[in-house]
Design a protein around this motif. Structure first.
Motif, PDB file in Angstrom:
ATOM      1  N   LYS A 125       1.175  10.931 -11.111  1.00 34.01           N
ATOM      2  CA  LYS A 125       0.896  12.329 -10.723  1.00 34.01           C
ATOM      3  C   LYS A 125      -0.404  12.467  -9.933  1.00 34.01           C
ATOM      4  O   LYS A 125      -1.094  13.475 -10.027  1.00 34.01           O
ATOM      5  N   GLU A 126      -0.742  11.429  -9.161  1.00 31.85           N
ATOM      6  CA  GLU A 126      -1.925  11.502  -8.316  1.00 31.85           C
ATOM      7  C   GLU A 126      -1.623  12.387  -7.109  1.00 31.85           C
ATOM      8  O   GLU A 126      -0.513  12.386  -6.586  1.00 31.85           O
TER       9      GLU A 126
ATOM     10  N   LEU B 130       0.829  -1.203   0.000  1.00 33.08           N
ATOM     11  CA  LEU B 130       0.000   0.000   0.000  1.00 33.08           C
ATOM     12  C   LEU B 130       0.865   1.256   0.000  1.00 33.08           C
ATOM     13  O   LEU B 130       0.636   2.174  -0.788  1.00 33.08           O
ATOM     14  N   LEU B 131       1.860   1.299   0.870  1.00 38.41           N
ATOM     15  CA  LEU B 131       2.732   2.472   0.953  1.00 38.41           C
ATOM     16  C   LEU B 131       3.467   2.685  -0.364  1.00 38.41           C
ATOM     17  O   LEU B 131       3.541   3.804  -0.877  1.00 38.41           O
ATOM     18  N   PHE B 132       3.990   1.603  -0.918  1.00 40.83           N
ATOM     19  CA  PHE B 132       4.702   1.715  -2.192  1.00 40.83           C
ATOM     20  C   PHE B 132       3.768   2.137  -3.319  1.00 40.83           C
ATOM     21  O   PHE B 132       4.155   2.898  -4.206  1.00 40.83           O
ATOM     22  N   SER B 133       2.526   1.648  -3.276  1.00 36.25           N
ATOM     23  CA  SER B 133       1.534   2.039  -4.284  1.00 36.25           C
ATOM     24  C   SER B 133       1.241   3.531  -4.223  1.00 36.25           C
ATOM     25  O   SER B 133       1.134   4.199  -5.255  1.00 36.25           O
ATOM     26  N   VAL B 134       1.106   4.059  -3.017  1.00 38.20           N
ATOM     27  CA  VAL B 134       0.850   5.491  -2.844  1.00 38.20           C
ATOM     28  C   VAL B 134       2.022   6.299  -3.404  1.00 38.20           C
ATOM     29  O   VAL B 134       1.827   7.272  -4.139  1.00 38.20           O
ATOM     30  N   ILE B 135       3.230   5.884  -3.081  1.00 35.69           N
ATOM     31  CA  ILE B 135       4.421   6.597  -3.561  1.00 35.69           C
ATOM     32  C   ILE B 135       4.514   6.531  -5.081  1.00 35.69           C
ATOM     33  O   ILE B 135       4.709   7.559  -5.755  1.00 35.69           O
ATOM     34  N   LEU B 136       4.358   5.352  -5.647  1.00 37.10           N
ATOM     35  CA  LEU B 136       4.458   5.198  -7.107  1.00 37.10           C
ATOM     36  C   LEU B 136       3.347   5.947  -7.833  1.00 37.10           C
ATOM     37  O   LEU B 136       3.588   6.540  -8.892  1.00 37.10           O
TER      38      LEU B 136
END
Length: 140
Positions: free
Chosen positions: A114-115, A102-108
């Motif tokens: 550009k979210e 989840l954390l990596f998904s948010v960062i990526l």
């Protein structure tokens, strides 16, 4: 409607972890994943055919093909790593760590897609990762 599908995906993922852990007790983790992959292939293409989306394959742009192929390779690697972790560890500890994605998904998503990411999303993701670590290091 997306929340319903996201919850169904979460429940399905939990069932997959539980059944996979039970299934790999006496089988190599890579072999178990290969068996599941064949079924995934059959079911996913059956859905495409039943929905009438098979002709759309020829209309997919080259750039989209590249993204999908790379994502497919990474999906395979992710599953192989998850199955190996399940073979070596407890499902109740492995699953929270793999869900730290989840954390990596948010960062990526913020960097590449550009979210917009609010402080609440960042804080929530960090709390979930902290919770996953606490669960993973807890002694039985």
């Amino acid at each position: 409607m997306w929340i319903l599908f996201a919850l169904l995906a979460a429940i399905s993922a939990a069932v997959v972890v539980t059944l996979s852990k039970a299934g790999i007790k006496h089988v190599d983790s890579s072999l178990a994943f290969a068996i599941q992959s064949v079924l995934i292939l059959i079911v996913s293409w059956s859905v495409v055919i039943v929905q009438g989306n098979l002709p759309d394959v020829s209309r997919i742009e080259r750039r989209v093909w590249i993204y999908l192929i790379i994502a497919g390779v990474v999906t395979c690697l992710s599953s192989l790593f998850s199955f190996r972790a399940l073979k070596l560890g407890n499902a109740s500890q492995v699953s929270p760590i793999t869900n730290a994605s989840l954390l990596f998904s948010v960062i990526l998503a913020a960097v590449f897609l550009k979210e917009k990411v609010s402080w609440q999303v960042i804080m929530g993701a960090l709390l979930m990762v902290a919770g996953a670590i606490i669960i993973a290091v807890t002694k039985e």
